[in-house]
Design a protein around this motif. Sequence first.
Motif, PDB file in Angstrom:
ATOM      1  N   MET A  71       0.833  -1.209   0.000  1.00 15.49           N
ATOM      2  CA  MET A  71       0.000   0.000   0.000  1.00 15.49           C
ATOM      3  C   MET A  71       0.864   1.254   0.000  1.00 15.49           C
ATOM      4  SD  MET A  71      -3.083  -0.679   2.601  1.00 15.49           S
ATOM      5  CE  MET A  71      -4.340  -1.888   2.281  1.00 15.49           C
ATOM      6  N   VAL A  72       1.953   1.230   0.785  1.00 17.44           N
ATOM      7  CA  VAL A  72       2.874   2.374   0.834  1.00 17.44           C
ATOM      8  C   VAL A  72       3.440   2.639  -0.557  1.00 17.44           C
ATOM      9  CG1 VAL A  72       5.142   3.070   1.646  1.00 17.44           C
ATOM     10  CG2 VAL A  72       3.510   2.143   3.237  1.00 17.44           C
TER      11      VAL A  72
ATOM     12  N   VAL B  37     -15.804   0.622  -6.095  1.00 14.24           N
ATOM     13  CA  VAL B  37     -16.624  -0.561  -5.778  1.00 14.24           C
ATOM     14  C   VAL B  37     -15.735  -1.790  -5.647  1.00 14.24           C
ATOM     15  CG1 VAL B  37     -18.462  -2.053  -6.618  1.00 14.24           C
ATOM     16  CG2 VAL B  37     -18.652   0.400  -6.886  1.00 14.24           C
ATOM     17  N   THR B  38     -14.771  -1.936  -6.575  1.00 16.86           N
ATOM     18  CA  THR B  38     -13.836  -3.067  -6.496  1.00 16.86           C
ATOM     19  C   THR B  38     -13.069  -3.054  -5.177  1.00 16.86           C
ATOM     20  OG1 THR B  38     -13.548  -2.772  -8.850  1.00 16.86           O
ATOM     21  CG2 THR B  38     -12.061  -4.274  -7.783  1.00 16.86           C
ATOM     22  N   PHE B  39     -12.598  -1.869  -4.774  1.00 16.38           N
ATOM     23  CA  PHE B  39     -11.826  -1.788  -3.536  1.00 16.38           C
ATOM     24  C   PHE B  39     -12.680  -2.139  -2.327  1.00 16.38           C
ATOM     25  CE2 PHE B  39      -8.662   1.348  -5.519  1.00 16.38           C
ATOM     26  CZ  PHE B  39      -7.942   0.293  -6.003  1.00 16.38           C
ATOM     27  N   ILE B  60      -9.621   3.276   3.892  1.00 18.23           N
ATOM     28  CA  ILE B  60      -9.181   4.651   4.145  1.00 18.23           C
ATOM     29  C   ILE B  60      -8.171   5.084   3.088  1.00 18.23           C
ATOM     30  CG2 ILE B  60      -7.912   6.118   5.737  1.00 18.23           C
ATOM     31  CD1 ILE B  60      -9.160   4.436   7.998  1.00 18.23           C
ATOM     32  N   VAL B  61      -7.173   4.213   2.821  1.00 21.65           N
ATOM     33  CA  VAL B  61      -6.088   4.617   1.925  1.00 21.65           C
ATOM     34  C   VAL B  61      -6.562   4.635   0.478  1.00 21.65           C
ATOM     35  CG1 VAL B  61      -3.859   3.927   1.010  1.00 21.65           C
ATOM     36  CG2 VAL B  61      -4.251   3.890   3.432  1.00 21.65           C
ATOM     37  N   TYR B  62      -7.218   3.554   0.027  1.00 17.94           N
ATOM     38  CA  TYR B  62      -7.563   3.480  -1.388  1.00 17.94           C
ATOM     39  C   TYR B  62      -8.780   4.332  -1.715  1.00 17.94           C
ATOM     40  CZ  TYR B  62      -4.096   0.163  -2.793  1.00 17.94           C
ATOM     41  OH  TYR B  62      -2.911  -0.415  -3.113  1.00 17.94           O
ATOM     42  N   ALA B  63      -9.939   4.022  -1.075  1.00 16.84           N
ATOM     43  CA  ALA B  63     -11.153   4.764  -1.420  1.00 16.84           C
ATOM     44  C   ALA B  63     -11.054   6.200  -0.939  1.00 16.84           C
ATOM     45  CB  ALA B  63     -12.371   4.066  -0.829  1.00 16.84           C
TER      46      ALA B  63
END
Lengths: 105, 169
Positions: A71-72, B37-39, B60-63
């Motif tokens: 993720m980082v 939606v995928t995430f 939190i990080v992706y969406a």
Amino acid sequence: MEILPNITIQHYLWLSTALFALGVFGVLLRRNAILLFMCIELMLNAVNIALVAFSKVHGDTSGQVFVFFIMVVAAAEVAVGLAILMMLYRNLHTTDTDALNNLKG
Amino acid sequence: MSLTEIAFYFLSFLAIFSGLAVILSRNPVHSVLYLIVTFFSIAGHYFLMNAQFLAAVHIIVYAGAIMVLFLYVIMMLNLNEEQEEKTKSWVKIAAVVSSCSIMLILVSLISKSTIVMGKAPMADDAGLVQNLGKVLYKDYLLPFELASVLFLAAMVGAVYLSKKETSKS
């Protein structure tokens, strides 16, 4: 080898493979650079699913920690990549990857 | 079929079909929304595999962060479907062939190989922040610090690249 009742590690690996192949398909098919970044995110997430499934099977939390590092890297990659994309758009007024042919012999 | 099985298949189909929609939709904003939606469905998979903290961080990080960044860039560049030119048909065929062959290779590899089980099954609370934090700060302290250096480099690079170029000489 069951992760959930009746769901084995193979199910999760097939899901991960399908998502990875979708990402490859998108990278090859689309020419919009933003779409390419999104497909790369899709591929990274496919790998993340496989890592979490393996960490569940082996009873080892290290797999989940590796997902944090992925993720980082994904976040750093997106920040720099989108900045490059902005500069590209400022110079060429397009995000089409076929327009990047200045180095073509 | 138990409830967890139904949840697994539902989330898998949601992830794959919205992943397809990301690639095939003409409008980049729709692609971003389908990718969110995928995430979310991938985060559901993390919940199913007892990785609760990871699911929360993923959302939190992706969406919350990465996709908002994508949306901002699309908004600033003012992209829409008219700017997308047609892909050549041989490129389409090549993309289908190569992605299908990658999928075929990986699926045959997975179905042929036997996966060694771990000694002990994972505890139910292993995915909580308490245990993950212990592993992260004890066993992976150096990679953690290196990740912060990577973030600093990425931040400096992003700021430098997106800065408006001042006229030199």
